[in-house]
Design an enzyme around this catalytic site. Structure first.
Site, PDB file in Angstrom:
ATOM      1  N   LYS A 176       0.828  -1.208   0.000  1.00 12.98           N
ATOM      2  CA  LYS A 176       0.000   0.000   0.000  1.00 12.98           C
ATOM      3  C   LYS A 176       0.869   1.268   0.000  1.00 12.98           C
ATOM      4  O   LYS A 176       0.543   2.269  -0.655  1.00 12.98           O
ATOM      5  CB  LYS A 176      -0.934  -0.012   1.223  1.00 12.98           C
ATOM      6  CG  LYS A 176      -1.709   1.270   1.475  1.00 12.98           C
ATOM      7  CD  LYS A 176      -2.778   1.565   0.437  1.00 12.98           C
ATOM      8  CE  LYS A 176      -3.500   2.874   0.780  1.00 12.98           C
ATOM      9  NZ  LYS A 176      -4.471   3.263  -0.245  1.00 12.98           N
ATOM     10  N   LYS A 244      -0.239  11.690   6.037  1.00 11.95           N
ATOM     11  CA  LYS A 244       0.026  10.558   6.946  1.00 11.95           C
ATOM     12  C   LYS A 244       0.660   9.402   6.165  1.00 11.95           C
ATOM     13  O   LYS A 244       1.640   8.801   6.601  1.00 11.95           O
ATOM     14  CB  LYS A 244      -1.299  10.140   7.599  1.00 11.95           C
ATOM     15  CG  LYS A 244      -1.240   8.952   8.522  1.00 11.95           C
ATOM     16  CD  LYS A 244      -1.721   7.649   7.910  1.00 11.95           C
ATOM     17  CE  LYS A 244      -3.109   7.719   7.353  1.00 11.95           C
ATOM     18  NZ  LYS A 244      -3.583   6.468   6.795  1.00 11.95           N
TER      19      LYS A 244
HETATM   20  P1  NAD Z   1     -12.175   8.899   8.143  1.00  6.74           P
HETATM   21  O1  NAD Z   1     -11.425   9.836   9.013  1.00  6.74           O
HETATM   22  O2  NAD Z   1     -13.257   9.429   7.257  1.00  6.74           O
HETATM   23  O3  NAD Z   1     -12.820   7.730   9.028  1.00  6.74           O
HETATM   24  C1  NAD Z   1     -12.217   7.195  10.180  1.00  6.74           C
HETATM   25  C2  NAD Z   1     -13.305   6.863  11.188  1.00  6.74           C
HETATM   26  O4  NAD Z   1     -12.705   6.282  12.342  1.00  6.74           O
HETATM   27  C3  NAD Z   1     -14.065   8.104  11.666  1.00  6.74           C
HETATM   28  O5  NAD Z   1     -15.462   7.881  11.526  1.00  6.74           O
HETATM   29  C4  NAD Z   1     -13.661   8.244  13.133  1.00  6.74           C
HETATM   30  O6  NAD Z   1     -14.677   8.793  13.938  1.00  6.74           O
HETATM   31  C5  NAD Z   1     -13.362   6.802  13.492  1.00  6.74           C
HETATM   32  N1  NAD Z   1     -12.460   6.636  14.644  1.00  6.74           N
HETATM   33  C6  NAD Z   1     -11.347   7.353  14.946  1.00  6.74           C
HETATM   34  N2  NAD Z   1     -10.774   6.861  16.067  1.00  6.74           N
HETATM   35  C7  NAD Z   1     -11.544   5.816  16.465  1.00  6.74           C
HETATM   36  C8  NAD Z   1     -11.463   4.892  17.549  1.00  6.74           C
HETATM   37  N3  NAD Z   1     -10.456   4.935  18.437  1.00  6.74           N
HETATM   38  N4  NAD Z   1     -12.430   3.948  17.658  1.00  6.74           N
HETATM   39  C9  NAD Z   1     -13.445   3.886  16.762  1.00  6.74           C
HETATM   40  N5  NAD Z   1     -13.578   4.732  15.728  1.00  6.74           N
HETATM   41  C10 NAD Z   1     -12.623   5.676  15.572  1.00  6.74           C
HETATM   42  O7  NAD Z   1     -11.082   8.133   7.260  1.00  6.74           O
HETATM   43  P2  NAD Z   1     -11.309   7.329   5.901  1.00  6.74           P
HETATM   44  O8  NAD Z   1     -11.180   8.256   4.740  1.00  6.74           O
HETATM   45  O9  NAD Z   1     -12.507   6.455   6.035  1.00  6.74           O
HETATM   46  O10 NAD Z   1      -9.973   6.440   5.900  1.00  6.74           O
HETATM   47  C11 NAD Z   1      -9.807   5.348   6.795  1.00  6.74           C
HETATM   48  C12 NAD Z   1      -8.485   4.660   6.492  1.00  6.74           C
HETATM   49  O11 NAD Z   1      -8.475   4.211   5.128  1.00  6.74           O
HETATM   50  C13 NAD Z   1      -7.266   5.589   6.639  1.00  6.74           C
HETATM   51  O12 NAD Z   1      -6.192   4.854   7.148  1.00  6.74           O
HETATM   52  C14 NAD Z   1      -7.006   6.031   5.197  1.00  6.74           C
HETATM   53  O13 NAD Z   1      -5.654   6.395   4.997  1.00  6.74           O
HETATM   54  C15 NAD Z   1      -7.399   4.788   4.430  1.00  6.74           C
HETATM   55  N6  NAD Z   1      -7.839   5.050   3.053  1.00  6.74           N
HETATM   56  C16 NAD Z   1      -8.652   6.098   2.760  1.00  6.74           C
HETATM   57  C17 NAD Z   1      -9.040   6.330   1.439  1.00  6.74           C
HETATM   58  C18 NAD Z   1      -9.919   7.509   1.062  1.00  6.74           C
HETATM   59  O14 NAD Z   1     -10.005   7.820  -0.138  1.00  6.74           O
HETATM   60  N7  NAD Z   1     -10.592   8.180   1.995  1.00  6.74           N
HETATM   61  C19 NAD Z   1      -8.628   5.448   0.433  1.00  6.74           C
HETATM   62  C20 NAD Z   1      -7.837   4.353   0.769  1.00  6.74           C
HETATM   63  C21 NAD Z   1      -7.442   4.156   2.085  1.00  6.74           C
END
Ligand code: NAD
Length: 302
Positions: A176, A244
């Site tokens: 990744k 990040k």
């Molecule tokens: P986001 O910030 O929208 O969602 C993360 C969620 O986790 C939030 O709803 C938050 O409230 C929750 N959270 C935070 N701490 C927590 C805890 N201790 N316990 C329970 N819930 C908790 O992020 P996202 O865009 O959904 O991305 C999530 C992961 O996927 C990240 O690592 C990101 O790098 C990866 N990712 C994102 C994308 C994208 O396009 N958004 C694409 C590929 C990978």
């Protein structure tokens, strides 16, 4: 929608990506018990048919698999090692898939701690963005033991279309990070092409169309190019999250003594974008760095 699946899933982290992935598991036929630190995120998913959980432990209760989709390494460590976490309260199936993008070193550490307690961990980060999450067309790159991957695979198939087992725990994250390095430098290349095209007086919509038909075509040009041209900065994959990922890439590269000059340059530009208040904007807002460098008076962030 992805393939049909059955079984009980504890899903933790219902943000931009997790919300859609959990919804696809429900639509595929799974029973999903969902948790997030934001109550409204749980309520939203409960309205789509999920059971509402009060903690990670409660989400994992009776589950065949617990899936985490959290922002960064510390949140995953908290959900695994915390008081109401999954190490002390494992799912019945003793299987955890972390699908966030986090440190490969931390994955190896957590996988070893879990293994000592008889729990398997698969690191299974994804590519494809919010659109791939919504359409269940994610690319999923998984590290972990062969048997653990085989047990997790039917659940992955409800969320994605390209599913690969790439090695031992941490290998999914290593792949990744290579993916993110290419995405970051590719976004920068698109910014540069649009900045040059604009200064040359070229029709930018046509520029994008032409480039999409040739060897410069890319997923990023297709999905983000138009937003750059339109000055649309709404979040999808946020600048903060890419920073990040670029930090994780650089940590990995430094620990292995691999010079990555291209990554270093684009990381500086992402930092510049964040310093101008664009951390919560989508990655297409990197183009504002080029607005500033070419004195094109960018719109205020937002
Ligand atoms: P986001 O910030 O929208 O969602 C993360 C969620 O986790 C939030 O709803 C938050 O409230 C929750 N959270 C935070 N701490 C927590 C805890 N201790 N316990 C329970 N819930 C908790 O992020 P996202 O865009 O959904 O991305 C999530 C992961 O996927 C990240 O690592 C990101 O790098 C990866 N990712 C994102 C994308 C994208 O396009 N958004 C694409 C590929 C990978």
């Amino acid at each position: 929608m992805g393939r049909k699946a059955e079984g009980r899933v504890g899903f933790i982290g219902l943000g931009t990506m997790g919300r859609e992935m959990a919804r696809n598991l429900i639509e595929a036929g799974c029973t999903v018990r969902a948790y997030d630190v934001r109550r409204e995120a749980i309520d939203e998913l409960a309205a789509l048919g999920a059971e509402a959980a009060s903690s990670p432990a409660d989400a994992a209760r009776d589950a065949d698999i617990a899936i985490t989709m959290l922002p960064d390494t510390p949140q995953v460590e908290e959900v695994i090692h915390g008081e109401a976490g999954l190490l002390a309260n494992p799912p019945r199936g003793r299987l955890i898939a972390d699908m966030s993008t986090i440190s490969p070193v931390a994955v190896r550490r957590m996988a070893a701690d879990l293994k000592a307690a008889g729990i398997d961990m698969v690191d299974a980060p994804v590519s494809g963005g919010p659109i791939g999450a919504k359409n269940a067309t994610l690319s999923i790159m998984a590290g972990g033991e062969v048997d653990a991957f085989a047990r997790a695979r039917p659940f992955f198939e409800a969320m994605g279309t390209t599913i690969n087992h790439v090695g031992v725990p941490g290998a999914g994250q290593a792949v990744k990070l290579c993916n993110q390095l290419i995405c970051g430098i590719n976004i920068q290349a698109i910014c540069e092409a649009i900045a040059l095209g604009r200064a040359s007086g070229v029709d930018l919509n046509q520029l994008r169309e032409v480039l999409l038909g040739g060897s410069a075509a890319s997923w990023m040009l297709d999905k983000l190019g138009q937003s750059m041209i339109d000055g649309e900065t709404g979040a999808g994959f946020r600048i903060d999250l890419m920073l990040k990922d670029l930090r994780l890439v650089q940590e990995q590269a430094l620990s292995l003594a691999v010079p990555l000059p291209g990554t270093a340059l684009v990381t500086s530009q992402y930092l510049e974008a964040r310093a101008h208040g664009e951390g919560t904007n989508g990655n297409q807002a990197l183009f504002r760095v080029y607005d500033r460098m070419t004195n094109q008076s960018p719109q205020p962030a937002g």
